[in-house]
Design an enzyme around this catalytic site. Structure first.
Site, mmCIF file in Angstrom:
data_model
loop_
_atom_site.group_PDB
_atom_site.id
_atom_site.type_symbol
_atom_site.label_atom_id
_atom_site.label_comp_id
_atom_site.label_asym_id
_atom_site.label_seq_id
_atom_site.Cartn_x
_atom_site.Cartn_y
_atom_site.Cartn_z
ATOM 1 N N ARG A 138 -41.101 -43.040 16.913
ATOM 2 C CA ARG A 138 -42.405 -42.907 16.172
ATOM 3 C C ARG A 138 -42.680 -44.210 15.648
ATOM 4 N NH1 ARG A 138 -41.375 -37.135 13.177
ATOM 5 N NH2 ARG A 138 -39.263 -37.506 13.850
ATOM 6 N N TYR A 174 -46.686 -29.929 23.010
ATOM 7 C CA TYR A 174 -46.456 -29.779 21.449
ATOM 8 C C TYR A 174 -47.785 -29.088 20.767
ATOM 9 C CZ TYR A 174 -45.350 -31.820 16.746
ATOM 10 O OH TYR A 174 -44.713 -31.972 15.514
ATOM 11 N N THR A 212 -45.025 -37.965 8.676
ATOM 12 C CA THR A 212 -44.182 -38.092 7.361
ATOM 13 C C THR A 212 -43.192 -39.090 7.861
ATOM 14 O OG1 THR A 212 -44.851 -35.828 6.775
ATOM 15 C CG2 THR A 212 -42.618 -36.718 5.976
ATOM 16 N N PHE A 232 -30.920 -31.328 19.661
ATOM 17 C CA PHE A 232 -31.636 -32.305 20.570
ATOM 18 C C PHE A 232 -32.291 -33.384 20.150
ATOM 19 C CE2 PHE A 232 -36.057 -32.807 22.680
ATOM 20 C CZ PHE A 232 -35.529 -33.434 23.548
ATOM 21 N N GLY A 246 -39.301 -12.328 13.973
ATOM 22 C CA GLY A 246 -38.591 -11.070 14.302
ATOM 23 C C GLY A 246 -37.842 -11.006 13.222
HETATM 24 P P1 NAD Z 1 -36.965 -33.903 14.214
HETATM 25 O O1 NAD Z 1 -36.949 -34.120 15.645
HETATM 26 O O2 NAD Z 1 -36.023 -34.965 13.253
HETATM 27 O O3 NAD Z 1 -36.094 -32.575 13.752
HETATM 28 C C1 NAD Z 1 -36.321 -31.434 14.689
HETATM 29 C C2 NAD Z 1 -35.049 -30.761 14.567
HETATM 30 O O4 NAD Z 1 -35.171 -29.581 15.530
HETATM 31 C C3 NAD Z 1 -33.781 -31.416 15.205
HETATM 32 O O5 NAD Z 1 -32.773 -31.436 14.536
HETATM 33 C C4 NAD Z 1 -33.731 -30.976 16.648
HETATM 34 O O6 NAD Z 1 -32.393 -31.102 17.245
HETATM 35 C C5 NAD Z 1 -33.948 -29.497 16.285
HETATM 36 N N1 NAD Z 1 -34.342 -28.791 17.480
HETATM 37 C C6 NAD Z 1 -35.268 -29.013 18.494
HETATM 38 N N2 NAD Z 1 -35.548 -28.055 19.327
HETATM 39 C C7 NAD Z 1 -34.563 -27.135 19.009
HETATM 40 C C8 NAD Z 1 -34.179 -25.779 19.408
HETATM 41 N N3 NAD Z 1 -34.773 -25.282 20.747
HETATM 42 N N4 NAD Z 1 -33.295 -25.033 18.875
HETATM 43 C C9 NAD Z 1 -32.701 -25.563 17.692
HETATM 44 N N5 NAD Z 1 -33.210 -26.799 17.220
HETATM 45 C C10 NAD Z 1 -34.038 -27.455 17.726
HETATM 46 O O7 NAD Z 1 -38.376 -33.906 13.658
HETATM 47 P P2 NAD Z 1 -39.054 -33.838 12.082
HETATM 48 O O8 NAD Z 1 -39.792 -34.942 12.064
HETATM 49 O O9 NAD Z 1 -37.950 -33.504 11.068
HETATM 50 O O10 NAD Z 1 -39.686 -32.520 12.420
HETATM 51 C C11 NAD Z 1 -39.307 -31.211 11.703
HETATM 52 C C12 NAD Z 1 -40.468 -30.293 12.164
HETATM 53 O O11 NAD Z 1 -41.654 -30.759 11.208
HETATM 54 C C13 NAD Z 1 -40.887 -29.940 13.257
HETATM 55 O O12 NAD Z 1 -41.156 -28.661 13.677
HETATM 56 C C14 NAD Z 1 -42.366 -30.780 13.716
HETATM 57 O O13 NAD Z 1 -42.947 -30.445 14.353
HETATM 58 C C15 NAD Z 1 -42.645 -30.777 12.105
HETATM 59 N N6 NAD Z 1 -43.701 -31.760 11.723
HETATM 60 C C16 NAD Z 1 -43.062 -33.142 11.407
HETATM 61 C C17 NAD Z 1 -44.072 -34.267 11.158
HETATM 62 C C18 NAD Z 1 -43.472 -35.565 10.955
HETATM 63 O O14 NAD Z 1 -44.207 -36.512 10.852
HETATM 64 N N7 NAD Z 1 -41.865 -35.826 10.787
HETATM 65 C C19 NAD Z 1 -45.281 -33.996 11.350
HETATM 66 C C20 NAD Z 1 -45.733 -32.843 11.754
HETATM 67 C C21 NAD Z 1 -45.055 -31.743 11.863
HETATM 68 N N1 UDP Z 2 -47.472 -46.599 17.877
HETATM 69 C C1 UDP Z 2 -47.658 -48.192 18.481
HETATM 70 N N2 UDP Z 2 -46.562 -48.552 18.420
HETATM 71 C C2 UDP Z 2 -45.160 -47.821 18.474
HETATM 72 C C3 UDP Z 2 -45.142 -46.438 18.302
HETATM 73 C C4 UDP Z 2 -46.308 -46.017 18.098
HETATM 74 O O1 UDP Z 2 -48.723 -48.602 18.228
HETATM 75 O O2 UDP Z 2 -44.218 -48.409 18.721
HETATM 76 C C5 UDP Z 2 -48.713 -45.618 17.636
HETATM 77 C C6 UDP Z 2 -49.126 -44.691 18.603
HETATM 78 O O3 UDP Z 2 -49.999 -45.069 19.832
HETATM 79 C C7 UDP Z 2 -50.006 -43.847 17.627
HETATM 80 C C8 UDP Z 2 -49.422 -44.072 16.331
HETATM 81 O O4 UDP Z 2 -48.442 -45.372 16.238
HETATM 82 O O5 UDP Z 2 -51.266 -44.306 17.700
HETATM 83 C C9 UDP Z 2 -48.578 -43.046 15.567
HETATM 84 O O6 UDP Z 2 -47.494 -42.890 16.643
HETATM 85 P P1 UDP Z 2 -46.344 -41.922 16.452
HETATM 86 O O7 UDP Z 2 -45.613 -41.596 17.881
HETATM 87 O O8 UDP Z 2 -45.632 -42.066 15.326
HETATM 88 O O9 UDP Z 2 -46.963 -40.287 15.885
HETATM 89 P P2 UDP Z 2 -48.347 -39.442 16.408
HETATM 90 O O10 UDP Z 2 -49.128 -39.524 15.010
HETATM 91 O O11 UDP Z 2 -49.068 -40.268 17.483
HETATM 92 O O12 UDP Z 2 -47.808 -38.243 16.966
#
Ligand code: NAD
Ligand code: UDP
Length: 312
Positions: free
Chosen positions: A185, A144, A174, A35, A101
């Site tokens: 993001r 979310y 991250t 996705f 599970g």
């Molecule tokens: P990302 O969107 O790059 O990765 C998510 C992955 O999950 C993608 O490869 C997507 O295709 C897959 N996916 C989504 N829905 C799916 C489904 N129904 N079945 C199988 N695969 C599915 O995002 P990310 O930044 O790599 O985040 C990974 C995890 O870490 C997520 O659970 C996210 O909530 C968590 N997380 C990330 C951050 C961050 O800042 N990056 C912060 C907090 C939590």
């Molecule tokens: N944001 C912004 N400009 C952009 C994208 C995001 O000012 O083009 C701001 C957004 O409103 C938030 C912060 O940057 O206050 C972080 O956004 P992000 O979507 O990366 O992650 P969040 O922490 O909100 O889940």
């Protein structure tokens, strides 16, 4: 050698985790529905005989014999998780049930990638694990935030009721190479805009804050957490406590890229958290971990990645 299942393994974090665990000599099953992830993120791993890619949606049950599970499947960017909020809830909730599970049947450890979003728009600062948060259950981020909260509830209940070995980490913002350039993001948006000399879109007045963690620091925390004994279930905050306003981030990225971009201001999305910063004392104590990559250093590496990507 362990056989490790990584759901969401073709995403930003999942692809780095797959690479790290594969290089450490493990057998990886990477499960993804693509996705928000892409084969491009893992194409360099595909020739390795110990890397197996499976197209699968976590809302459907999955069977395999594995030794550990990292549950990362879920879109993470607000733009993407709001496209189909019902699907986002299903992914978090049904994905957690299906993976728990599996962990229960196999009696293996399972780590949940939870999020700072469980604190919603926090009213205490910095956020520690005992803060129960300020989350709207009907707002645009609810699919979310509440999905991740119920996933934590499910993990805890499977642990308490069935003795499943759980590990919950709450990941704060991250960033790093392989973020999707179109996922909206802030770090990827600003870098791509700066490299193209386009306007930098700050939402609101840019005074809202975030604390940005480089991918390598997260990976070390994730693997340390998985290696802890079964008594340590979490949740544990994992993030970089250095806090920046979004305007500061924009200025820093303009500076580091030498861009001619101008900052423009756009409306602040509804329920956008005002301040966010992790209290990481628990992680420091229990994991002997703390992030070591300063923002400038991590941004330089991320900028180099996007520069290469845009050129190609
Ligand atoms: P990302 O969107 O790059 O990765 C998510 C992955 O999950 C993608 O490869 C997507 O295709 C897959 N996916 C989504 N829905 C799916 C489904 N129904 N079945 C199988 N695969 C599915 O995002 P990310 O930044 O790599 O985040 C990974 C995890 O870490 C997520 O659970 C996210 O909530 C968590 N997380 C990330 C951050 C961050 O800042 N990056 C912060 C907090 C939590
Ligand atoms: N944001 C912004 N400009 C952009 C994208 C995001 O000012 O083009 C701001 C957004 O409103 C938030 C912060 O940057 O206050 C972080 O956004 P992000 O979507 O990366 O992650 P969040 O922490 O909100 O889940």
């Amino acid at each position: 050698m362990k056989r490790i299942l990584i759901t969401g393994g073709a995403g930003f974090i999942g692809s780095h985790l797959s690479e790290l665990l594969l290089n450490q000599g493990n057998d990886i099953i990477c499960l993804d529905n693509f996705f928000t992830g892409s084969k491009q993120n893992i194409v360099h791993l595909m020739d390795n005989k110990f890397f197996e890619l499976i197209r699968h949606d976590v809302i459907d049950p999955f069977k395999a014999e594995v030794d550990e599970i990292y549950n990362l499947a879920c879109p993470a960017s607000p733009v993407h998780y709001q496209i189909n909020p019902i699907k986002t809830v299903k992914t978090s909730v049904m994905g957690a049930i299906n993976m728990l599970g599996l962990a229960k049947r196999l009696k293996v450890k399972i780590l949940q990638a939870s999020t700072s979003e469980v604190y919603g728009d926090p009213q205490i600062h910095p956020q520690s694990e005992d803060y129960s948060g300020n989350v709207s259950c009907i707002g645009p981020r609810a699919c979310y935030d509440e999905g991740k909260r119920i996933a934590e509830t499910l993990f805890t209940s499977y642990h308490n009721q069935n003795g499943v070995k759980i590990k919950i980490i709450r990941i704060f913002n991250t960033y790093g190479p392989r973020m999707n350039p179109n996922d909206g993001r802030v770090v990827s948006n600003f870098i791509v805009q700066a490299l193209k000399n386009n306007d930098i879109t700050v939402y609101g007045d840019g005074s809202q804050t975030r604390s940005f963690q480089y991918i390598d620091d997260l990976l070390s925390a994730m693997t340390k957490m998985m290696a802890t004994n079964d008594n340590l279930t979490g949740p544990i905050n994992i993030g970089n406590p250095e806090e920046f306003t979004i305007r500061e981030l924009a200025e820093k990225i303009i500076d580091l890229t030498g861009s001619k971009s101008k900052i423009i201001y756009k409306p602040l999305p509804k329920d956008d958290p005002v301040r966010r910063k992790p209290d990481i004392r628990l992680a420091m104590e229990k994991l002997s971990w703390q992030p070591s990559t300063p923002l400038d250093e991590g941004l330089k590496k991320t900028i180099a990645y996007f520069d290469e990507l845009l050129k190609s």
